[in-house]
Design a protein around this motif. Structure first.
Motif, PDB file in Angstrom:
ATOM      1  N   ARG B  65       0.832  -1.214   0.000  1.00  0.00           N
ATOM      2  CA  ARG B  65       0.000   0.000   0.000  1.00  0.00           C
ATOM      3  C   ARG B  65       0.857   1.251   0.000  1.00  0.00           C
ATOM      4  O   ARG B  65       0.568   2.224  -0.698  1.00  0.00           O
ATOM      5  CB  ARG B  65      -0.922  -0.001   1.218  1.00  0.00           C
ATOM      6  CG  ARG B  65      -2.034  -1.023   1.141  1.00  0.00           C
ATOM      7  CD  ARG B  65      -3.115  -0.625   0.148  1.00  0.00           C
ATOM      8  NE  ARG B  65      -3.741   0.643   0.482  1.00  0.00           N
ATOM      9  CZ  ARG B  65      -4.734   0.776   1.343  1.00  0.00           C
ATOM     10  NH1 ARG B  65      -5.231  -0.289   1.900  1.00  0.00           N
ATOM     11  NH2 ARG B  65      -5.256   1.959   1.590  1.00  0.00           N
ATOM     12  N   GLN B  68       2.213   1.692  -3.339  1.00  0.00           N
ATOM     13  CA  GLN B  68       1.165   2.167  -4.239  1.00  0.00           C
ATOM     14  C   GLN B  68       0.867   3.637  -3.994  1.00  0.00           C
ATOM     15  O   GLN B  68       0.720   4.422  -4.941  1.00  0.00           O
ATOM     16  CB  GLN B  68      -0.088   1.316  -4.007  1.00  0.00           C
ATOM     17  CG  GLN B  68      -1.209   1.608  -4.992  1.00  0.00           C
ATOM     18  CD  GLN B  68      -2.428   0.735  -4.734  1.00  0.00           C
ATOM     19  OE1 GLN B  68      -2.390  -0.120  -3.852  1.00  0.00           O
ATOM     20  NE2 GLN B  68      -3.465   0.944  -5.480  1.00  0.00           N
ATOM     21  N   TRP B  69       0.801   3.996  -2.684  1.00  0.00           N
ATOM     22  CA  TRP B  69       0.563   5.407  -2.362  1.00  0.00           C
ATOM     23  C   TRP B  69       1.691   6.286  -2.884  1.00  0.00           C
ATOM     24  O   TRP B  69       1.459   7.389  -3.390  1.00  0.00           O
ATOM     25  CB  TRP B  69       0.422   5.562  -0.852  1.00  0.00           C
ATOM     26  CG  TRP B  69      -0.882   5.074  -0.329  1.00  0.00           C
ATOM     27  CD1 TRP B  69      -2.019   4.826  -1.054  1.00  0.00           C
ATOM     28  CD2 TRP B  69      -1.201   4.754   1.023  1.00  0.00           C
ATOM     29  NE1 TRP B  69      -3.008   4.359  -0.238  1.00  0.00           N
ATOM     30  CE2 TRP B  69      -2.554   4.309   1.033  1.00  0.00           C
ATOM     31  CE3 TRP B  69      -0.495   4.795   2.216  1.00  0.00           C
ATOM     32  CZ2 TRP B  69      -3.187   3.919   2.195  1.00  0.00           C
ATOM     33  CZ3 TRP B  69      -1.137   4.402   3.382  1.00  0.00           C
ATOM     34  CH2 TRP B  69      -2.462   3.964   3.375  1.00  0.00           C
ATOM     35  N   GLN B  71       3.535   5.689  -5.434  1.00  0.00           N
ATOM     36  CA  GLN B  71       3.391   5.787  -6.886  1.00  0.00           C
ATOM     37  C   GLN B  71       2.284   6.766  -7.259  1.00  0.00           C
ATOM     38  O   GLN B  71       2.462   7.617  -8.143  1.00  0.00           O
ATOM     39  CB  GLN B  71       3.078   4.392  -7.425  1.00  0.00           C
ATOM     40  CG  GLN B  71       3.129   4.302  -8.938  1.00  0.00           C
ATOM     41  CD  GLN B  71       2.895   2.885  -9.421  1.00  0.00           C
ATOM     42  OE1 GLN B  71       2.725   1.988  -8.605  1.00  0.00           O
ATOM     43  NE2 GLN B  71       2.905   2.694 -10.717  1.00  0.00           N
ATOM     44  N   GLU B  72       1.124   6.639  -6.534  1.00  0.00           N
ATOM     45  CA  GLU B  72       0.032   7.570  -6.809  1.00  0.00           C
ATOM     46  C   GLU B  72       0.448   8.998  -6.519  1.00  0.00           C
ATOM     47  O   GLU B  72       0.124   9.930  -7.272  1.00  0.00           O
ATOM     48  CB  GLU B  72      -1.177   7.194  -5.957  1.00  0.00           C
ATOM     49  CG  GLU B  72      -1.850   5.899  -6.384  1.00  0.00           C
ATOM     50  CD  GLU B  72      -3.007   5.537  -5.481  1.00  0.00           C
ATOM     51  OE1 GLU B  72      -3.235   6.298  -4.505  1.00  0.00           O
ATOM     52  OE2 GLU B  72      -3.668   4.504  -5.718  1.00  0.00           O
ATOM     53  N   ARG B  73       1.179   9.182  -5.412  1.00  0.00           N
ATOM     54  CA  ARG B  73       1.631  10.528  -5.056  1.00  0.00           C
ATOM     55  C   ARG B  73       2.547  11.082  -6.138  1.00  0.00           C
ATOM     56  O   ARG B  73       2.437  12.249  -6.525  1.00  0.00           O
ATOM     57  CB  ARG B  73       2.367  10.462  -3.713  1.00  0.00           C
ATOM     58  CG  ARG B  73       2.765  11.813  -3.169  1.00  0.00           C
ATOM     59  CD  ARG B  73       3.502  11.653  -1.870  1.00  0.00           C
ATOM     60  NE  ARG B  73       4.678  10.839  -2.048  1.00  0.00           N
ATOM     61  CZ  ARG B  73       5.342  10.282  -1.061  1.00  0.00           C
ATOM     62  NH1 ARG B  73       4.940  10.422   0.172  1.00  0.00           N
ATOM     63  NH2 ARG B  73       6.411   9.555  -1.296  1.00  0.00           N
ATOM     64  N   GLN B  75       2.544  10.196  -9.300  1.00  0.00           N
ATOM     65  CA  GLN B  75       1.737  10.501 -10.482  1.00  0.00           C
ATOM     66  C   GLN B  75       0.998  11.817 -10.308  1.00  0.00           C
ATOM     67  O   GLN B  75       0.957  12.648 -11.224  1.00  0.00           O
ATOM     68  CB  GLN B  75       0.736   9.368 -10.728  1.00  0.00           C
ATOM     69  CG  GLN B  75       1.377   8.087 -11.259  1.00  0.00           C
ATOM     70  CD  GLN B  75       0.366   6.975 -11.442  1.00  0.00           C
ATOM     71  OE1 GLN B  75      -0.779   7.126 -11.022  1.00  0.00           O
ATOM     72  NE2 GLN B  75       0.791   5.868 -12.019  1.00  0.00           N
ATOM     73  N   LEU B  76       0.395  11.991  -9.087  1.00  0.00           N
ATOM     74  CA  LEU B  76      -0.331  13.232  -8.830  1.00  0.00           C
ATOM     75  C   LEU B  76       0.605  14.426  -8.881  1.00  0.00           C
ATOM     76  O   LEU B  76       0.243  15.498  -9.386  1.00  0.00           O
ATOM     77  CB  LEU B  76      -1.019  13.156  -7.461  1.00  0.00           C
ATOM     78  CG  LEU B  76      -2.215  12.205  -7.383  1.00  0.00           C
ATOM     79  CD1 LEU B  76      -2.724  12.100  -5.953  1.00  0.00           C
ATOM     80  CD2 LEU B  76      -3.336  12.698  -8.283  1.00  0.00           C
ATOM     81  N   GLN B  79       1.306  15.109 -12.436  1.00  0.00           N
ATOM     82  CA  GLN B  79       0.143  15.723 -13.065  1.00  0.00           C
ATOM     83  C   GLN B  79      -0.001  17.174 -12.637  1.00  0.00           C
ATOM     84  O   GLN B  79      -0.300  18.057 -13.454  1.00  0.00           O
ATOM     85  CB  GLN B  79      -1.102  14.920 -12.689  1.00  0.00           C
ATOM     86  CG  GLN B  79      -2.364  15.383 -13.401  1.00  0.00           C
ATOM     87  CD  GLN B  79      -3.553  14.507 -13.072  1.00  0.00           C
ATOM     88  OE1 GLN B  79      -3.401  13.525 -12.355  1.00  0.00           O
ATOM     89  NE2 GLN B  79      -4.704  14.860 -13.589  1.00  0.00           N
TER      90      GLN B  79
END
Lengths: 244, 249
Positions: B65, B68-69, B71-73, B75-76, B79
């Protein structure tokens, strides 16, 4: 210690039976052990007390000692007999330290009874383990000529078992008595310390010999069924003890 | 050393009884307790191992997790950086466009201001030139100059194009009084008045009586009004003609 004769003296008669002090002391020992067992039995718990810890330690040590000689499946079967031998012989030996009593094991009748029980139990466990015919056959192996020697060996070792215990305990008490008569009141005290050691050692020897005899009656199955395999080191070690 | 069979037998029995008692009340219960404790320990060990496995699984899940977080962070964040870059570029483009518009407006404003200033300067220069020329011509003005201008007027009337000649005739016909008002910077002699009357009559197609008046503001020359038609033949109107930006008469 009592200053009596070598055998037990008759205390009273129970009908046709002459009850000697050996039997009376044995009953006393039995009573003490039974009371202790009963007291312990009804206070057993998964979280042990000090007494229970001691009792569990004794039983566990005996079980481990038997497990070093016998296969695992036979340990629980033999344990009650061998453990009772150890406990009874040790208690009986130590009973001689109580003033006014003498050890039941200084009586040849008692040690002979114990040896006879060992003799019988050896055959009992052997027959139970591998059957009557297979058990009797091992007396004629590797050759039928050895049958008399096997029988003589069985009888002599039983006799030796009785005489050894009787002779050691009787001689110890006799020596203490002689020292007391010759030297005086407190001089036998070191000898009493020796009595304690001797009591423990003789109980251990008697029990371990009985255990080895029983193992000898049970183990040949394995050695006969697997002729190429050497006996286990533990068993060999026990055999060496016996020879020494 | 004595051997007593009674004692022997009783000892055997005693031992067997003791064996039974100890087996029943000592060995078996103690072994049962040991086995139960062992089983409990095994169960607790199994439970502990299960808990350990669960904890390891949860730890692994937590690590996944976290990854994953992260990675999401990431990506965000990328972006967000892209959005910021787009907004920055858009803002810069708007600012650049606004600056360009402002610059164009300023350039136009400057051009208008410059043109206004130039026009004002031209007007002032023209006024000044007019004033200077008027002052100079006023000093040069004389009855002879007026006579010369009248002679030039008469020559121009004789050579007047047909359309203008028609206009003058039409204007003369519309006037009820049918007179030509003549304003002169200097007094006109009779000969000059008759010459003017003949010239006008030749153009208008009929004889027009003259109403002669004096107007020194004309500097030199005359101004003849026939109805709605004006004939400028004087220095004042000529200067005014040059003064007009479009230069039309």
């Amino acid at each position: 210690m009592n200053t009596g004769e070598l055998g037990g003296s008759v205390v009273f008669h129970l009908g046709p039976l002459a009850i000697t002090d050996t039997v009376l002391t044995t009953w006393g020992v039995m009573l003490c052990l039974a009371i202790a067992a009963l007291l312990l039995r009804y206070r057993l718990a998964l979280l042990p007390s000090r007494r229970q810890t001691i009792a569990e330690g004794i039983v566990a040590v005996i079980e481990r000692a038997i497990g070093e000689v016998l296969p695992a499946d036979a340990v629980r079967r033999v344990l009650p007999f061998v453990a009772t031998l150890w406990i009874f012989v040790l208690t009986a030996n130590l009973a001689g330290l109580v003033p006014g009593l003498h050890a039941p094991t200084r009586d040849l009748s008692a040690t002979a009874a114990l040896a006879a029980l060992v003799f019988a139990s050896t055959h009992w466990y052997g027959i139970r383990s591998k059957g009557l015919r297979a058990y009797l056959r091992h007396y004629a192996e590797p050759s039928l000529i050895l049958l008399p020697f096997h029988v003589i060996s069985e009888l002599t070792r039983t006799l030796a078992l009785a005489i050894r215990l009787f002779g050691n305990i009787m001689s110890l008490e006799m020596a203490a008595l002689l020292v007391l008569l010759i030297a005086g009141f407190l001089v036998p005290v070191p000898l009493l310390m020796l009595h304690v050691i001797e009591a423990v050692v003789q109980a251990y020897i008697f029990g371990i010999l009985a255990l080895i005899y029983i193992a000898g009656a049970i183990e040949p199955i394995a050695t006969q069924e697997r002729p190429g395999e050497a006996p286990s080191p533990t068993f060999a070690k026990s055999k060496n003890k016996e020879e020494s | 050393m004595q051997f007593d069979w009674t004692t022997f037998v009783l000892e055997v029995l005693n031992f067997l009884v003791l064996l039974w008692i100890l087996k029943r009340f000592l060995y078996q219960p103690v072994l049962d307790v040991l086995d139960a404790r062992q089983a409990r320990i095994k169960a607790e060990m199994a439970q502990a191992e299960k808990l350990q496995d669960d904890a390891a699984a949860l730890g692994k899940q937590y690590a996944e997790r976290l990854a994953q977080w992260a990675q999401e962070r990431e990506q965000l964040r990328q972006q967000l950086q892209q959005d910021l870059a787009q907004q920055r570029a858009s803002g810069m483009e708007k600012i650049r466009q606004s600056l360009s518009d402002e610059e164009a407006k300023a350039r136009v404003r400057n051009a208008a201001t410059t043109a206004s200033h130039e026009a004002e300067l031209i007007r002032q220069a023209a006024d000044q030139a007019y004033a200077d020329v008027a002052a100079m011509l006023a000093r040069l003005a004389s009855p002879m100059l007026t006579a010369s201008i009248v002679r030039v007027l008469l020559e121009d009337l004789a050579a007047l194009p047909k359309e203008q000649r028609e206009s003058l005739r039409s204007a003369a016909e519309k006037v009820a009084a049918a007179t030509a008002e003549v304003a002169s910077a200097h007094p006109l002699d009779d000969a000059a008045q008759q010459e003017i009357a003949r010239g006008l009559a030749a153009v208008a197609g009929r004889k027009l009586p003259l109403a002669v008046s004096s107007d020194p503001a004309l500097i030199a020359g005359v101004r003849i009004a026939v109805g709605e038609c004006l004939l400028h033949a004087n220095l004042l109107d000529e200067l005014a003609f040059f003064r007009r930006p479009d230069g039309q008469s």
